[in-house]
Write a protein that holds these residues in place. Structure first.
Motif: not given
Length: 339
Positions: A90-93, A116-123, A79-82, A109-111
């Motif tokens: 994603y990490y929690l899931l 899709d979010y290569p620069s995100a903190r939880y990468v 519902s809220h991908p942005k 999920v990790f992949e």
């Protein structure tokens, strides 16, 4: 007759006003209900629901709560991908799926987050957890690829998660079971723990509340093994108190692990000296044995990611190390909030 008509008119007026009042009240109730429904659909509200489940899991892990976390997180991502913290969800899931032994689903999920979010903190965390998940599945070459990507990452390659990945790459891959490396505990010096994850524990503090290291993830923690009969411990206490008072409102916590022989002197000393941090009476050596504590005072300074950074600090060295680590941790928190 005229008087009777006047009375009837007054009664009709009262009835009409009462009807207006009832209708207005119903309209307000419906309006408020719609406001609540609208608020509950906002991503911030849904995110807080997820965090509440995570908080409960820190107290006690239950499969039904993990399943609920999976359900809520999946719905949120769809519902809220942005949303600004969707990478954390994603990490929690993924982590919940792995804990439920749905490891292959967790890998997906990790992949997806990494792609899709290569620069995100939880990468950073997801790359490490992806490698561990592949090791758990026995797919060690895929695990190596995830570890190498983390070690060579331009943003995260110098951080603690990358250090764990490097240690895993140095191990015989056929012996890896999907767990973080731990130092050998036989005849350990406290400083042998430096750079390693602090072992978690689940106990009940002196106030009857659930206590674990995981509960304070994101905060700097001083794990202090001591006792009221220990002269050096008591001599160091004024410095520990001063350090706590200075940084307690800056994401800093102390967990006192008492090795006292009985409860009474411990409680009396805490009350007398006003030691405002969390305390646990380690009467069965449950925690001290995990950390292989041979003498007290012994201290372990743990960063916001759960890594032991310093050990056996005293006096000015303790205050300096806490100041530096608190500053580092707050800077990371500020950077995260700005993303």
């Amino acid at each position: 007759m005229f008087f009777r008509n006047a009375i009837n008119a007054e009664k009709n007026k009262d009835t009409f006003l009462s009807l207006i009042f009832v209708l207005t009240s119903l309209a307000l109730i419906v309006f408020c209900a719609n406001l609540v429904d609208a608020a509950s659909e906002k991503p911030g509200y849904k995110y807080q629901e997820i965090k509440a489940i995570v908080k409960e899991l820190k107290r006690r892990t239950k499969s039904e709560d993990l399943e609920k976390l999976v359900e809520k997180s999946t719905e949120f991502i769809t519902s809220h991908p942005k949303y600004k913290r969707v990478d954390e969800v994603y990490y929690l899931l993924g982590d919940a799926l792995v804990q439920l032994d749905r490891v292959e689903e967790g890998v997906k999920v990790f992949e997806e987050l990494i792609k899709d979010y290569p620069s995100a903190r939880y990468v950073e965390r997801c790359l490490l957890e992806l490698g561990l998940a592949y090791d758990k599945l026995g797919k060690h070459d895929a695990a190596d690829a995830a570890y190498e990507k983390l070690v060579n990452h331009p943003k995260y390659g110098s951080r603690s998660q990358a250090k764990f990945a490097k240690q895993l790459l140095e191990q015989d891959k056929t012996t890896r079971k999907g767990e973080l490396p731990k130092p050998s505990r036989a005849r350990m010096n406290p400083r042998d723990w430096l750079g390693h994850p602090a072992p978690d524990f689940e106990v009940t503090d002196l106030e009857g509340e659930a206590l674990s290291l995981e509960r304070y993830r994101g905060e700097v923690v001083l794990l202090d093994f001591w006792a009221t009969w220990c002269g050096p411990c008591i001599a160091e206490m004024p410095n520990v108190k001063k350090t706590y008072e200075t940084y307690k409102d800056q994401k800093f916590q102390i967990i006192g692990i008492s090795l006292d022989r009985s409860m009474e002197p411990l409680k009396a000393y805490i009350e007398k000296e006003g030691l405002g941090w969390v305390h646990y009476w380690d009467t069965t050596n449950k925690v001290s044995s995990v950390y292989r504590v041979q003498a007290i005072p012994s201290t372990f300074l743990i960063d916001g990611e759960g890594v032991i950074r310093k050990a056996n600090l005293r006096g000015a060295a303790l205050k300096k190390a806490v100041a530096e680590l608190v500053k580092e941790n707050l800077a990371k928190s500020t950077h995260t909030d700005s993303q």
